[in-house]
Each structure stands twice: as C-alpha cells, then as structure tokens.
Design a protein around this motif. Structure first.
Motif, PDB file in Angstrom:
ATOM      1  N   GLY A 274       1.050  -1.246  -0.155  1.00  0.00           N
ATOM      2  CA  GLY A 274      -0.109   0.127  -0.158  1.00  0.00           C
ATOM      3  C   GLY A 274       0.984   1.198  -0.082  1.00  0.00           C
ATOM      4  O   GLY A 274       0.553   2.358  -0.751  1.00  0.00           O
TER       5      GLY A 274
ATOM      6  N   HIS B 137      -1.834   8.314   7.096  1.00  0.00           N
ATOM      7  CA  HIS B 137      -0.827   6.996   7.015  1.00  0.00           C
ATOM      8  C   HIS B 137       0.298   7.644   6.098  1.00  0.00           C
ATOM      9  O   HIS B 137       1.359   7.256   6.433  1.00  0.00           O
ATOM     10  CB  HIS B 137      -1.638   5.813   6.400  1.00  0.00           C
TER      11      HIS B 137
ATOM     12  N   ALA C  88      -6.588   1.895   1.737  1.00  0.00           N
ATOM     13  CA  ALA C  88      -6.273   0.732   2.315  1.00  0.00           C
ATOM     14  C   ALA C  88      -7.260  -0.391   2.718  1.00  0.00           C
ATOM     15  O   ALA C  88      -7.389  -1.524   2.677  1.00  0.00           O
ATOM     16  CB  ALA C  88      -5.279   0.873   3.240  1.00  0.00           C
TER      17      ALA C  88
ATOM     18  N   CYS D 254      -5.829  -2.078  -0.478  1.00  0.00           N
ATOM     19  CA  CYS D 254      -4.829  -3.331  -0.199  1.00  0.00           C
ATOM     20  C   CYS D 254      -5.858  -4.666   0.011  1.00  0.00           C
ATOM     21  O   CYS D 254      -6.847  -4.578   0.767  1.00  0.00           O
ATOM     22  CB  CYS D 254      -4.424  -2.990   1.490  1.00  0.00           C
TER      23      CYS D 254
ATOM     24  N   LYS E 110      -4.931  -6.590   3.905  1.00  0.00           N
ATOM     25  CA  LYS E 110      -5.303  -6.265   5.258  1.00  0.00           C
ATOM     26  C   LYS E 110      -6.409  -7.116   5.772  1.00  0.00           C
ATOM     27  O   LYS E 110      -6.195  -8.340   5.691  1.00  0.00           O
ATOM     28  CB  LYS E 110      -5.880  -4.817   5.256  1.00  0.00           C
TER      29      LYS E 110
HETATM   30  C1  PLP Z   1      -1.367  -0.076   5.998  1.00  0.00           C
HETATM   31  C2  PLP Z   1      -1.842   1.137   5.393  1.00  0.00           C
HETATM   32  C3  PLP Z   1      -1.247   1.301   3.916  1.00  0.00           C
HETATM   33  C4  PLP Z   1      -0.215   0.670   3.413  1.00  0.00           C
HETATM   34  O1  PLP Z   1       0.645  -0.076   3.933  1.00  0.00           O
HETATM   35  P1  PLP Z   1       1.372  -1.480   3.369  1.00  0.00           P
HETATM   36  O2  PLP Z   1       2.023  -2.017   4.908  1.00  0.00           O
HETATM   37  O3  PLP Z   1       2.410  -0.646   2.816  1.00  0.00           O
HETATM   38  O4  PLP Z   1       0.889  -2.070   2.437  1.00  0.00           O
HETATM   39  C5  PLP Z   1      -1.529   2.715   3.773  1.00  0.00           C
HETATM   40  N1  PLP Z   1      -2.687   3.393   4.338  1.00  0.00           N
HETATM   41  C6  PLP Z   1      -3.245   2.859   5.325  1.00  0.00           C
HETATM   42  C7  PLP Z   1      -4.474   3.723   5.806  1.00  0.00           C
HETATM   43  C8  PLP Z   1      -3.050   1.503   6.094  1.00  0.00           C
HETATM   44  O5  PLP Z   1      -3.385   1.410   7.022  1.00  0.00           O
END
Ligand code: PLP
Length: 344
Positions: A62, A87, A174, A200, A203
């Motif tokens: 993500g 994030h 995500a 994503c 998750k």
């Molecule tokens: C988990 C997350 C991401 C991306 O996370 P990766 O661990 O790089 O896959 C991006 N935005 C939010 C809000 C997240 O919770």
C-alpha cells in the motif's frame, strides 16, 4: 498446550486462507513486467471494475501504491494537503519528501475526517513565495482515526473543493472494503469523486501481499513507470495476484464479522476501570482505547503477558484490530485480560 495469543495488533497479520494457497499453487503466470501475467491482468481488471476506474496497477504494498500516486500527481517543490494523522504522512517513512520532494500541509479534524472548509482554509493564493498545492489526500477508513469511515457525500464535498482549485485528489483506501461493508455502499461510490484510489488486499481481506492503484489510463501508465523506478516491477506475480483474486471475490462480506467483534470488545472493555472507550465510535474493525492512568506501552506489555497482543499508538492510546484470524471465542477469551490488567 498453551493457547495461542489473541493477536489484535493489526489485520495485516492475517495469513492466507487454504483457498488462497491452492489458488497460488495453481496460478497461471507469465512475466508481468512484459505485461504477460494473465492472473495479474485479471486482478487489475477486477479491481479497476470494483473501483469504477479505467485502469489498475498491482503493487507490492500500500505504501508503494500511495507514493506512486504522490509521484504521479506532483512535481518537486509542490505541496500536498492531508490530515495530520494520515498514514501517508505518519507511517510511510517520510516518503513524500524523500521520493517526490513534496511538502505536506496538515489538516486538523476529528477521527481523521475534515470538511471542505479545512481545505479552503489551507489553500493560499498563487504567489511565488508559496509552494504550489497540487494534491489532496483522504484516507478511508482512517487508520489513526480508529477505523472511521468517510461517507461518499463527505468525499465528494472535499473533492469538489480540491478539484475546483486545481488539485488532484487521491484516496488512500487501504481499508476501503471495510468502509463499503460498514455503510453497505459499493466501493465504486467512494471512488467516483477521486482521481486515484489505492486499496490493499493484504489487510482484512487476508491476501499475503499486494495492493492496487487505480485511476485513468494515462495516470496508470505513468504509475507503471514509477513502479519500475521504485523497484516494484515483479515477474511471475500471478502467484500473488491469485491470492488477491480469492480475497476480492470471497473475503469482503465477512468483514462484517470483524466489525461486530470490534464492537463486542469495545462494549466489554467500556465497563473496565482504567480503560476509556466509547463503543459508539467503533465504526469498523478498530477500537481505540485510552489508558489515562498508565502509559499505553506498559499496558500493552501487561496484556501481552496475558496472551493479548495489541499496539500502543500514542502515549495513552491502545489500538485493537479485529480480523479473520480472531474469532468471536478469541474476543471472549481476551476480555478477562483487560480486567486483570486493570486490577493491577
Ligand atoms: C496499511 C496501510 C497502508 C499501506 O500499508 P503497507 O503496509 O505498505 O501495505 C496505507 N494506508 C493505510 C491507511 C494503511 O492502514
């Protein structure tokens, strides 16, 4: 045999399901950098359709998807507007500054949400002294906001202001499927007002690896080049995309269980002294707990000793995240640990 811990640290800890492992073993693959992996292409097509965008790009994480979006929408020296607990700003290692050379204009707002007035207040007139604002980002559900949901109307309102001032709008989705299930609104409705959306599969949907960036054909063509630049071009990635397809096709509706479990935990803990939580603020699969009389990190350690894993996300804030690998019985098993920790 001792029982395994109840792992409420994140929905990223979910392991691929047996159906995913079978799909991975049997996946048809090719070299995706040559555009020849049929399983990746299928996943990109299905996620583009779900988000109602013309194109999608499979990326390893993500974070990479979000940062490619920042690169696509900005030039060095530009400014992006985003919530102060986003994030993209908080958890991506300073990448907008390091990779895109973009500075962040941080917007306030309760539980990760803000209205059009916050965007208007942050925009300055064109002037050689100011960085050029070029990008507005929103996050749905909002992670540090405790899994809070932006409804499509709220997204449309801020996107309209951003677009009116010439900004591109990116949605960090995500957990967009959690938002969709919580409001019973198709994912496409959240994405309509924005230019790009990142979502994503790794998750709550339990895929082992993988996210997608979706947008127009031109934007995703540029994104494909940035993915290569960042080292994210993968070869027989269909092995991963196969798990992603199972995630997309079979793991969305069950997110409602995670939301019910989060509410159950919040209600159970709300009567425990030493923890402050408002169950009515639980919108999806996260619970934020305050621990006003003890450092949250210390409380997390004490819970860990009793078989409950969770993360401190602030000096007096703990976050619990429910997911596929935490059952209703696990949640019932976790509650007494909070009471025992409170009792000292
Ligand atoms: C988990 C997350 C991401 C991306 O996370 P990766 O661990 O790089 O896959 C991006 N935005 C939010 C809000 C997240 O919770």
């Amino acid at each position: 045999m001792p029982e395994s811990p109840v792992d409420l640290r994140s929905d990223t800890v979910t392991r691929p399901t047996p159906a995913m492992r079978r799909a991975m073993a049997e996946a048809e693959v090719g070299d995706d950098v040559y555009g020849e992996d049929p399983t990746v292409r299928q996943l990109e097509a299905e996620v583009a359709a779900a988000t109602a965008k013309a194109a999608a790009l499979f990326v390893p994480s993500g974070t990479m998807g979000n940062q490619i979006a920042v690169l696509c929408h900005t030039e060095r020296g530009d400014e992006m507007l985003l919530h102060e607990e986003s994030h993209i700003y908080y958890y991506e290692a300073g990448a907008p500054a390091a990779l895109a050379g973009v500075s962040a204009r941080l917007l306030p707002g309760v539980r990760g949400r803000f209205g059009p007035e916050a965007v208007v207040a942050a925009l300055r007139p064109a002037n050689a002294h100011y960085p050029r604002p070029r990008l507005l980002c929103i996050e749905n559900t909002h992670n540090r906001g405790g899994g809070s949901v932006w409804d499509p109307t709220a997204i449309a309102a801020v996107a309209a202001v951003g677009h009116g001032r010439g900004l591109a709008v990116h949605l960090d989705g995500a957990r967009i499927w959690n938002a969709s299930v919580a409001l019973a609104v198709p994912v496409a409705q959240f994405c309509g007002p924005v230019d790009t959306v990142m979502c994503c599969l790794s998750k709550g949907l339990c895929a082992p690896v993988g996210s997608l960036l979706c947008g127009s054909v031109e934007t995703i063509a540029r994104a494909r080049r940035y993915r290569k630049l960042l080292g994210g071009g993968m070869r027989q990635a269909g092995v991963l995309a196969a798990a992603g397809l199972v995630a997309l096709r079979t793991m969305v509706d069950r997110l409602a269980e995670d939301h019910a479990h989060a509410r159950f935990l919040a209600e159970g803990i709300s009567s425990v002294r030493g923890f402050v939580v408002e169950p009515e603020t639980v919108e999806t699969n996260m619970v934020l707990l305050r621990t006003p009389s003890r450092p949250a990190a210390e409380v997390a350690d004490a819970l860990r000793a009793l078989g409950v894993l969770c993360n401190a996300t602030g000096p007096d804030t703990l976050r619990l995240v429910t997911h596929h690998d935490v059952s209703g019985a696990d949640c019932e098993r976790a509650l007494p640990a909070f009471a025992r920790v409170a009792a000292g």
